[in-house]
Design a protein around this motif. Structure first.
Motif, short mmCIF file in Angstrom:
data_model
loop_
_atom_site.label_atom_id
_atom_site.label_comp_id
_atom_site.label_asym_id
_atom_site.label_seq_id
_atom_site.Cartn_x
_atom_site.Cartn_y
_atom_site.Cartn_z
N ASP A 1 0.82 -1.20 0.00
CA ASP A 1 0.00 0.00 0.00
C ASP A 1 0.86 1.25 0.00
O ASP A 1 0.48 2.27 -0.56
CB ASP A 1 -0.92 0.02 1.23
N ASN A 2 2.01 1.17 0.62
CA ASN A 2 2.82 2.36 0.77
C ASN A 2 3.94 2.45 -0.27
O ASN A 2 4.53 3.48 -0.46
CB ASN A 2 3.44 2.41 2.17
N PHE A 3 4.20 1.32 -0.91
CA PHE A 3 5.25 1.30 -1.92
C PHE A 3 4.68 0.63 -3.17
O PHE A 3 3.68 -0.07 -3.11
CB PHE A 3 6.44 0.46 -1.46
N GLU A 4 5.37 0.82 -4.26
CA GLU A 4 4.99 0.05 -5.43
C GLU A 4 6.24 -0.32 -6.21
O GLU A 4 7.23 0.40 -6.17
CB GLU A 4 4.03 0.83 -6.32
N LYS A 5 6.15 -1.44 -6.88
CA LYS A 5 7.25 -1.86 -7.71
C LYS A 5 7.07 -1.19 -9.06
O LYS A 5 6.01 -1.29 -9.67
CB LYS A 5 7.21 -3.38 -7.85
N THR A 6 8.08 -0.49 -9.50
CA THR A 6 7.93 0.31 -10.70
C THR A 6 8.99 -0.07 -11.72
O THR A 6 10.16 -0.22 -11.38
CB THR A 6 8.12 1.80 -10.35
#
Ligand code: ADP
Ligand code: MG
Length: 565
Positions: free
Chosen positions: A405-410
């Motif tokens: 929720d707080n991070f995303e894999k980009t």
């Protein structure tokens, strides 16, 4: 005999597992040890191998009467003379065992802690050459531990009565820092070698949900994962019954397990699950002890357990085969109340004195609190668990509901290519700031004066926030795709790995803090839709301005970044 020879000859294994050799070496050097290793890690070998090297006898104190027989049988089958002394033996059998022991017939003797009181046994111990005392399930000595056993407190007295102080080795699968300190103090371990290994289970993902309708959440999950096998843990038999019959009514292939069923039905249901005739097991915590089903793809907790030891043990039954598996906890406020009641009403424990009982309950309430915090924290769930068990952590795992929720894999492949080629065109002469200015098409005096607006990559990342580009550059430096010179004004240069990005088209991704998570659901949704950032320039500019204006958000982002670093 060398330890490797013993391993091969008596146990039939070729190599030691993580931590085993170190533990064995310490013990053989005469040093006390405390091994904190997860269930199934192979703690038994850590004391069984040295037991065979020592000239005298090894006494193993264990609270698990049912497992004692198995362990001893396995040792005997491997040609190691061993016996056990516990309440399952008649007094004649006990006398016989002690008699054999006196005649040096055993190398390893298992004993239940209560038996240490037995005068004949104590006398035998005092007259024998005891090389080592091993305390298995050592957390039982601590009131902070999960299954405190007052009789464990007697172990130290017995050791003190021995003519020669043996090596003491203690083992447990769960020890918080309080329990660890207690074990060392209450067993009088002397400068022990403490080893904590491998609690992290990389292939498990963790999730906490707070659904209004738990049952609905379960069936949604089951429908989305039709081919998976898993366990649904409930806190009471009644809930097991309800959930299981509803699932069957709704057409799911489920079965159940709890202590209220006949033994026959328990065995049947357990086998149905083990042999994949039933996909879903709905059970109380009575299910799972000693069960080793490798393809459990999920463990859902319908209720929050009473502490993290239980939770991690039960959740840990997922993914034994190493493939990705999910651990989902469905939290409801009622779970806290139910657990509080369970703790308050349990009064018949191990003949505990009232004062002691009250102390134990207090600590159980404390542990319930920590379990409850787990359901409320916004930090990395894996980190929370590992920290609880005293293991060093990396800050965020990227594989739990909080991280997700707080991070995303980009995907940053394209951005990385742009950055690297810009640096190449700038002839590796500038620092990070100038690289970013060039990429973003800055019209600053310096950029224009140096004629950087004439180079080919000028302005190709004009829509991307400065901070993002800086994050990517830092990441590329960290991963050695770039390097920073060690000078007063560090210059970014290409590195050996740059080729992978510029020529070999290596795919790169990194975990980034999500931006715009300050409760603005529209921005949130937009952010999620835009998986690869930076392709919607106007949006990004607005976002970066908003970010800069919101000190709270800035602080949060900074914290998140610190965690990555
Ligand atoms: P723990 O007490 O840590 O839960 P056990 O000592 O019962 O674990 O060991 C779990 C299993 O691992 C046992 O079946 C044991 O035979 C096996 N095992 C232990 N050490 C090794 C090893 N070095 N190589 C292969 N298998 C091992
Ligand atoms: Mg064990």
């Amino acid at each position: 005999m060398l330890k490797n020879q013993i391993l091969k000859q008596y146990f039939g294994y070729d190599t030691f597992r993580e931590g085993q050799a170190e533990m064995i070496d310490s013990i053989l050097n005469g040093r006390d040890v405390l091994g904190i290793m997860p269930t199934g890690a192979g703690k038994s070998l850590c004391f069984q191998v040295p037991a065979l090297v020592f000239s005298g006898i090894t006494l193993v104190v264990s609270p698990l009467i049912s497992l004692m027989r198995d362990q001893v049988q396995a040792l005997v089958a491997n040609g190691i003379p061993a016996a056990f002394i516990n309440s399952t033996l008649s007094s004649a059998q006990t006398a016989k065992a002690i008699d054999n022991a006196r005649n040096n017939k055993y190398k390893i003797i298992y004993a239940a802690p209560e038996r240490l009181d037995l005068p004949e046994f104590l006398e035998f111990l005092q007259r024998s050459d005891i090389s080592m005392v091993t305390v298995d399930e050592a957390h039982c000595v601590s009131q902070w531990g999960q299954n405190f056993r007052p009789s464990y407190l007697k172990i130290r007295d017995v050791i003190e009565k021995l003519p020669k102080r043996p090596v003491i080795s203690a083992f447990t699968a769960t020890a918080t820092s309080e329990v660890k300190e207690d074990i060392i103090r209450l067993l009088s371990l002397s400068e022990p070698g403490v080893l904590i290994t491998g609690f992290n289970r990389e292939n498990l993902s963790f999730e906490v949900k707070k659904p209004a309708d738990k049952y609905r959440t379960v069936i949604t999950y089951l429908k989305e994962n039709p081919d998976k096998s898993g366990i649904i843990y409930c806190s009471t038999r009644k809930t097991v019954e309800e959930v299981c019959s509803r699932l069957i009514g709704d057409g799911f292939n489920a079965t159940r397990y709890h202590a209220g069923l006949t033994e026959e039905e328990r065995t049947r249901n357990q086998d149905d699950f083990l042999y994949d005739r039933k996909a879903v097991m709905v059970a109380t915590n009575a299910f799972g002890m000693g069960i080793d089903k490798s393809n459990v793809a999920f463990v859902i907790h319908y209720n929050m357990p009473k502490n993290l030891e239980s939770y991690y043990q039960e959740a840990g039954r997922a993914g034994r085969d190493g493939t990705p598996a999910e651990c989902i906890l469905l939290y409801g406020g009622q779970d806290v109340i139910t657990n509080q009641l369970l703790i308050d009403s349990a009064n018949d424990r191990d003949e505990m004195e009232p004062k002691m009982l009250e102390l134990v309950k207090e600590k159980e309430r404390e542990r319930l609190k920590k379990m409850t915090y787990y359901c409320h924290t916004s930090d990395c769930l894996r980190e929370y668990i590992l920290k609880y068990f005293g293991e060093r952590t990396v800050g965020f795992c990227g594989n739990c509901s909080n991280c997700n929720d707080n991070f995303e894999k980009t995907d940053i492949t394209e951005q990385a290519q742009m950055i690297l080629s810009c640096i190449a065109r700038l002839k590796e002469r500038f620092g990070i700031k100038m690289v970013i200015d060039t990429l973003r098409g800055s019209k600053s005096e310096k950029v224009l004066k140096l004629g950087l607006d004439k180079i080919k990559t000028y302005g190709i990342m004009s829509g991307v926030p400065e901070k993002r580009i800086r994050d990517i550059i830092h990441y590329l430096v960290l991963q050695e795709y770039l390097l920073l010179t060690n000078s007063e004004f560090p210059v970014v240069k290409l590195a050996a790995r740059s080729k992978e990005v510029l020529q070999d088209n290596a795919k790169l991704s990194m975990k980034m803090p999500r931006e715009n998570e300050a409760g603005n659901s529209l921005a949130k949704a937009a952010e999620r839709r835009r998986k690869a950032y930076g392709n919607s320039s106007s949006d990004s500019r607005i976002e970066s301005r908003k970010t800069a204006e919101d000190p709270g958000l800035m602080k949060k982002l900074k914290e998140l970044r610190l965690k990555i670093a």
